[in-house]
Design a protein around this motif. Structure first.
Motif, short mmCIF file in Angstrom:
data_model
loop_
_atom_site.label_atom_id
_atom_site.label_comp_id
_atom_site.label_asym_id
_atom_site.label_seq_id
_atom_site.Cartn_x
_atom_site.Cartn_y
_atom_site.Cartn_z
N GLU A 25 -74.29 -55.11 20.40
CA GLU A 25 -73.47 -55.41 19.23
C GLU A 25 -73.78 -54.44 18.10
O GLU A 25 -72.87 -53.94 17.42
CB GLU A 25 -73.72 -56.85 18.79
N GLU A 26 -75.10 -54.19 17.87
CA GLU A 26 -75.46 -53.23 16.83
C GLU A 26 -74.95 -51.83 17.18
O GLU A 26 -74.47 -51.10 16.30
CB GLU A 26 -76.99 -53.19 16.67
N SER A 32 -71.28 -51.80 16.50
CA SER A 32 -71.02 -51.70 15.06
C SER A 32 -71.29 -50.28 14.56
O SER A 32 -70.54 -49.75 13.74
CB SER A 32 -71.90 -52.70 14.31
N THR A 33 -72.37 -49.68 15.07
CA THR A 33 -72.68 -48.30 14.67
C THR A 33 -71.62 -47.33 15.15
O THR A 33 -71.24 -46.39 14.44
CB THR A 33 -74.06 -47.90 15.22
N GLU A 92 -68.74 -47.69 12.94
CA GLU A 92 -69.03 -46.99 11.69
C GLU A 92 -68.89 -45.49 11.87
O GLU A 92 -68.36 -44.78 11.00
CB GLU A 92 -70.46 -47.33 11.26
N ARG A 141 -82.92 -52.24 16.47
CA ARG A 141 -81.75 -52.92 15.90
C ARG A 141 -81.80 -52.88 14.37
O ARG A 141 -80.79 -52.64 13.71
CB ARG A 141 -81.70 -54.37 16.38
N GLU A 142 -82.99 -53.11 13.81
CA GLU A 142 -83.13 -53.03 12.35
C GLU A 142 -82.85 -51.61 11.87
O GLU A 142 -82.24 -51.42 10.81
CB GLU A 142 -84.54 -53.47 11.95
N PHE A 186 -79.14 -51.12 11.77
CA PHE A 186 -78.56 -51.79 10.60
C PHE A 186 -78.89 -51.03 9.32
O PHE A 186 -78.03 -50.82 8.46
CB PHE A 186 -79.09 -53.22 10.53
N VAL A 187 -80.17 -50.60 9.22
CA VAL A 187 -80.60 -49.90 8.00
C VAL A 187 -79.87 -48.57 7.85
O VAL A 187 -79.42 -48.21 6.76
CB VAL A 187 -82.13 -49.69 8.03
N ARG A 242 -76.97 -47.79 9.01
CA ARG A 242 -75.57 -48.01 8.62
C ARG A 242 -75.46 -48.32 7.12
O ARG A 242 -74.62 -47.76 6.42
CB ARG A 242 -74.98 -49.17 9.42
N GLU A 243 -76.33 -49.20 6.65
CA GLU A 243 -76.29 -49.54 5.23
C GLU A 243 -76.64 -48.34 4.36
O GLU A 243 -76.01 -48.10 3.33
CB GLU A 243 -77.25 -50.71 4.94
N SER A 300 -66.72 -52.48 5.30
CA SER A 300 -67.47 -53.60 5.88
C SER A 300 -66.94 -54.00 7.24
O SER A 300 -67.68 -54.40 8.13
CB SER A 300 -67.41 -54.80 4.93
#
Length: 428
Positions: A97-98, A101-102, A105, A243-244, A247-248, A250-251, A406
Motif C-alpha cells: 500500500e505504501e 501510494s508512493t 505520488e 514504510r515510515e 511515508f516520510v 512522500r510528506e 493528498s
C-alpha cells in the motif's frame, strides 16, 4: 530233588537290591531336579512375560508421551511460525500500500513537471532585454530540479520497497513451506498416536530400523526452525522503518514541492510587480518623450521661421550696402551708416549661423528623441509581452494549487474524471 515248575530268567544281568535302591534314589533326585527346573522355568517365564509386558506397556506409554511432546513442540513452533507468517502478510500488504501510494505520488509528479517545463518554455519566449536570467527563471529551474530530485528519490524508495517485498515473499515462501511440513508432520504423528497393538493396519515392515537418507538430527531440525524464525524476524525488523521512510519521503517531497512552488509563485508575483512598475515607468517616459518631441518639433518650426525672418533682414542690409557702393566721388565714404550696415550684416550672418546650428541641434535632438521613442516603444512592447507571459505562467501554475496532492490522482485519473468515465471502467 526234581523241581515241579520250570522257571525262566531273562538272559540279562540282574541288579541287586542295593543297586535298585540307588537307582530309585537317583530317579527320585532326577525327578526333583526336573520339577525344580520346570518350576524355575515357569517362574522365570512368568517373570519374563510380566517384565516384557510391563516394559512394552511402559515403552509404548513413553513413546506415546514422546509423540505427544513432539506434537506439542511442533504445534508450538507451527503457531510461532504462523504468527510470523501473519505478520509478514500484514507487513507485505502494508508495504505494498505504501509502495502504491508512493508510485501514485511519483506518477502525480508528471503534471507539476510538465507545468514547470511549460512555464520555463513560455518565459523563454520573452523578447529583447526582457529575456534575462532573473529570479523567476532561476527559481523555476530550481523547482524543476527539486521535482526531478524528488522523482528520483521516490523511484529509489519504490525500488527499495519492491526489493523488500521480494525478500519478504521469499521468506514468506520458506515460512509457509516449513509450516506446511510441520502441519503434515503433526497430522502424521497424531495418526501414529492413535495407533495401538489392536489396530488392523499394523504389520511387520522391512528393515524398520533403517535411517532415511534425508533424515537429520533433532538439533539440526531445531536450528532450522530457529533460523526460519530468525530470518523472518530479521526481514520484519526494518520493514516498519521502510514504510515510515516511504511515508516520510512522500510528506517531505510534498513539503519541499509546496515550499518551492510558493516561493516561485512569490518570485513570479514579485517579478510581475517589477515589470509592471517598469512598464508604468516606461509609459510615463513615453508620454513625457512624446510631449518633449512635440515641444522640440514646435521649437524647430520656430527656429525655421526665425531663420527665414533673418533672411529678409539680411537681404535688406546687404542690398543697402550694395546700393551705397554706387555713391559718386568723395561721397563713397566709410561713414557710420556703412559701418552700421556692415555690423548689421555681420550680426545677421552670425545670427543665421547660430540659428542654423541650433536648428541642426534641435533636429538631431528630435531624431534622438524619435529613436529613443522607438526603443521605448519596443521595450514597452517587450515588457508588456513579458508581463503577459509571467501572468500566464502564474495562471498556469494555479493548476498546481488546484491539484489535489493528498489523493495523489494521476493525469489518467484526472482525464477519467473530466470525461465522466468512472462508471464505464470496471473496478480493479
Amino acid at each position: 530233588m526234581q523241581a515241579s515248575v520250570v522257571t525262566f530268567e531273562k538272559p540279562l544281568q540282574h541288579i541287586g537290591l542295593a543297586d535298585w535302591n540307588a537307582k530309585q534314589w537317583a530317579s527320585q533326585q532326577t525327578n526333583d531336579t526336573r520339577r525344580n527346573d520346570a518350576f524355575m522355568l515357569r517362574h522365570q517365564a512368568r517373570q519374563l512375560r510380566n517384565e516384557t509386558r510391563i516394559k512394552t506397556d511402559w515403552d509404548t506409554y513413553h513413546n506415546n508421551a514422546r509423540l505427544a511432546d513432539r506434537i506439542t513442540e511442533m504445534i508450538r513452533w507451527k503457531d510461532t511460525l504462523q504468527a510470523c507468517l501473519n505478520l509478514i502478510n500484514r507487513e507485505v500488504n502494508a508495504l505494498r500500500e505504501e509502495k502504491f501510494s508512493t508510485e501514485k505520488e511519483f506518477e502525480a509528479l508528471g503534471i507539476p513537471i510538465s507545468i514547470v517545463s511549460e512555464c520555463i518554455s513560455m518565459r523563454d519566449c520573452r523578447q529583447g532585454a526582457e529575456l534575462t536570467y532573473d529570479d523567476g527563471d532561476t527559481e523555476l529551474k530550481r523547482e524543476l530540479c527539486v521535482l526531478e530530485n524528488v522523482k528520483k528519490l521516490l523511484i529509489e524508495r519504490c525500488q527499495s520497497a519492491w526489493e523488500k517485498i521480494n525478500r519478504l515473499d521469499e521468506v514468506k515462501f520458506k515460512v509457509q513451506l516449513d509450516i506446511n511440513d510441520k502441519h503434515e508432520s503433526i497430522e502424521l504423528d497424531k495418526d501414529q498416536l492413535t495407533l495401538d497393538k489392536n489396530c488392523a493396519n499394523i504389520s511387520y515392515k522391512t528393515d524398520p530400523l533403517r535411517i532415511p537418507s534425508a533424515s537429520i538430527p533433532y538439533e539440526t531440525w531445531l536450528e532450522h526452525s530457529k533460523y526460519t524464525k530468525l530470518l523472518a524476524d530479521k526481514e520484519l525488523e526494518d520493514t516498519c522503518k521502510l514504510r515510515e521512510a516511504l511515508f516520510v519521503i512522500r510528506e517531505k517531497a510534498r513539503n519541499d514541492i509546496r515550499a518551492q512552488r510558493d516561493y516561485v509563485d512569490f518570485i513570479l508575483r514579485k517579478r510581475i510587480y517589477e515589470i509592471q512598475r517598469a512598464r508604468n515607468e516606461l509609459e510615463w517616459q513615453q508620454l513625457k518623450m512624446r510631449e518633449e518631441m512635440e515641444k522640440v518639433g514646435k521649437e524647430i518650426q520656430s527656429l525655421e521661421e526665425a531663420l527665414n525672418n533673418k533672411d529678409d533682414a539680411r537681404k535688406l542690409a546687404e542690398t543697402r550696402l550694395e546700393n551705397r557702393t554706387y555713391r559718386p566721388g568723395f561721397e563713397l565714404a566709410r561713414d557710420e551708416a556703412e559701418i552700421g550696415l556692415k555690423d548689421e550684416v555681420t550680426q545677421l550672418t552670425q545670427t543665421q549661423q547660430d540659428i542654423a546650428n541650433k536648428l541642426n541641434c534641435a533636429k538631431a535632438t528630435y531624431n534622438a528623441l524619435e529613436d529613443q521613442q522607438v526603443l521605448i516603444d519596443e521595450d514597452l512592447e517587450n515588457k508588456c509581452q513579458a508581463l503577459m507571459t509571467d501572468i500566464r505562467c502564474l495562471d498556469l501554475r494555479s493548476r498546481l494549487k488546484s491539484f489535489d496532492e493528498s489523493t495523489g490522482s494521476t493525469e489518467t485519473d484526472r482525464n477519467i474524471q473530466l470525461t465522466k468515465m468512472e462508471k464505464e471502467i470496471p473496478p480493479t
